[in-house]
Design an enzyme around this catalytic site. Structure first.
Site, PDB file in Angstrom:
ATOM      1  CE  LYS A  35       0.792   9.392   4.241  1.00 30.06           C
ATOM      2  NZ  LYS A  35       2.170   9.843   4.171  1.00 30.06           N
ATOM      3  CE1 TYR A 252      -7.561 -24.091   5.401  1.00 29.59           C
ATOM      4  CE2 TYR A 252      -7.729 -21.732   6.247  1.00 29.59           C
ATOM      5  CZ  TYR A 252      -8.218 -22.894   5.576  1.00 29.59           C
ATOM      6  OH  TYR A 252      -9.403 -22.486   4.832  1.00 29.59           O
ATOM      7  CG  MET A 300     -11.021 -15.036   3.460  1.00 28.04           C
ATOM      8  SD  MET A 300     -11.351 -15.498   1.580  1.00 28.04           S
ATOM      9  CE  MET A 300      -9.907 -15.777   0.901  1.00 28.04           C
TER      10      MET A 300
HETATM   11  C1  LIG Z   1       2.465  10.453   5.388  1.00 25.60           C
HETATM   12  C2  LIG Z   1       3.256  11.737   5.593  1.00 25.60           C
HETATM   13  C3  LIG Z   1       3.174  12.734   6.695  1.00 25.60           C
HETATM   14  C4  LIG Z   1       2.349  12.026   8.099  1.00 25.60           C
HETATM   15  O1  LIG Z   1       3.088  11.327   8.697  1.00 25.60           O
HETATM   16  P1  LIG Z   1       2.551  10.561  10.219  1.00 25.60           P
HETATM   17  O2  LIG Z   1       3.904   9.955  10.512  1.00 25.60           O
HETATM   18  O3  LIG Z   1       1.808   9.879   9.869  1.00 25.60           O
HETATM   19  O4  LIG Z   1       2.517  11.849  11.011  1.00 25.60           O
HETATM   20  C5  LIG Z   1       3.814  13.712   6.757  1.00 25.60           C
HETATM   21  N1  LIG Z   1       4.593  14.240   5.456  1.00 25.60           N
HETATM   22  C6  LIG Z   1       4.510  13.371   4.369  1.00 25.60           C
HETATM   23  C7  LIG Z   1       5.501  13.961   3.343  1.00 25.60           C
HETATM   24  C8  LIG Z   1       3.891  12.136   4.283  1.00 25.60           C
HETATM   25  O5  LIG Z   1       4.018  11.472   3.217  1.00 25.60           O
END
Ligand SMILES: *Cc1c(COP(=O)(O)O)cnc(C)c1O
Length: 356
Positions: A35, A252, A300
């Site tokens: 993802k 800054y 930045m």
């Molecule tokens: C993102 C996610 C994972 C992976 O989690 P990690 O901590 O990166 O291993 C597994 N299951 C679900 C439902 C997630 O949203």
């Protein structure tokens, strides 16, 4: 010469880290979690290195379609499910699998053509209190799915809130077991932390994410100690140097003030590249072959490092912001965040190069 910042993605390290996950969960199938553009590493690039996974897990519908279009035939699951009936229809046609986490999502399945065989992961809220059916609603939801003409395989799923921490997983596992009692279905529970630390949660499908990208899910255990290799390395160079007198400030807000004569290096990397602006003075930066500390506010396009005792460092000295030689976990900890956030924040303006 272009601006010297670049992110390298080590594909062999990704494949190695998948093997580490498989070694820990030898009897489970693996959903490689890709993802958020594979945690900032590039979806199709990461998928190619992770092609040995039994499946992929994404949140974004278009990412799932891209994986299918690229020819991946594995299971591809949508972790937040479908958002409307059109997605459900196209998802079923592309043989995606979906999480069903709320009664409202059951209704999205009603528009599916007869003959669809949509695989579903039924999500149980076992204590995370974000997504999922309450334990006492699970039997009914499961029966509805199993009786649904468009639904194929049903897998029971939950997500852990503290698999990396002191509360552990057993309190959630108990709730899950109670909710799933009598339902002889495959199960998917384990994130990276549970893959590495809680083998009794592995069951049928594990879902490692961050460990694939070479970071440790545990605050107190290094990635190296887990045999995980860094995948993303964010590199730049010193593009200027500056001598400070006692009392001179840097950057800054004048948040850093020299209390002695100092020499600082100006690095071509700032928050517009994805470096966290809230990283305080002292955040580790690899300068040449040794760690130095940042000084002053991140701006930045630039940040500053203390090279007072580093006469060999100057314009052109290579710098690693995180990755090889400067673990992202250390940088994240200093900046009050997690490496997940560093990776996901890598900005589009940073060129990426793959290494094998
Ligand atoms: C993102 C996610 C994972 C992976 O989690 P990690 O901590 O990166 O291993 C597994 N299951 C679900 C439902 C997630 O949203």
């Amino acid at each position: 010469m272009p601006r010297p910042i670049i992110a390298t993605i080590d594909l062999a390290a990704l494949a190695h880290n998948l093997d580490v996950a498989k070694r820990h969960a030898p009897h489970a199938k693996v959903f490689a979690v890709v993802k958020a553009n594979a945690y900032g590493h590039g979806l199709l690039r990461a998928a190619a290195a992770l092609r040995g996974a039994d499946g992929f897990a994404v949140v974004e519908f278009d990412a799932a379609l891209k994986l299918r279009a690229a020819g991946y035939a594995q299971r591809i699951v949508l972790l937040e499910g479908f958002f409307d009936r059109a997605e459900a229809r196209e998802g079923a046609a592309r043989r995606l699998a979906t999480v069903i986490h709320h009664p409202s999502q059951l209704a999205l399945l009603d528009g599916l053509p007869a003959g669809s065989r949509l695989d579903v992961l039924l999500k149980i809220n076992s204590g995370m209190n974000r997504l999922g059916f309450k334990p006492d609603a699970v039997a009914q939801a499961c029966a509805a799915l199993q009786a649904h003409p468009a639904v194929g395989k049903v897998t029971m799923m939950t997500h852990f809130a503290d698999a990396d921490g002191a509360s552990g997983v057993d309190w959630q596992l108990e709730t899950f077991e109670r909710a799933a009692a009598g339902l002889a279905l495959p199960r998917s529970l384990a994130n990276s932390a549970a893959v590495l630390r809680h083998p009794h949660t592995h069951f049928d499908w594990v879902r490692p994410g961050i460990m694939l990208y070479g970071s440790s899910p545990f605050a107190e255990v290094s990635a190296q100690a887990l045999d995980l290799k860094p995948v993303m390395t964010l590199r730049s160079e010193i593009i200027s140097t500056c001598e400070l007198k006692p009392g001179d400030s840097v950057g800054y807000g004048c948040t850093f003030c020299a209390d002695r004569p100092m020499r600082i290096g100006i690095v071509a990397c700032g928050y517009a590249d994805g470096y966290p602006r809230h990283a305080p003075s002292g955040t580790p930066v690899l300068v040449g072959d040794r760690i130095a500390g940042s000084v002053g506010r991140v701006s930045m396009d630039m940040l500053c490092v203390d090279i007072t005792d580093r006469p060999e460092a100057g314009v052109g000295t290579p710098v690693v912001l995180w990755g090889e030689g400067n673990p992202a976990d250390d940088v994240a900890q200093a900046a009050g965040t997690v490496s997940y956030e560093l990776f996901c924040a890598l900005a589009a303006r940073v060129p990426v190069s793959e290494i094998n």
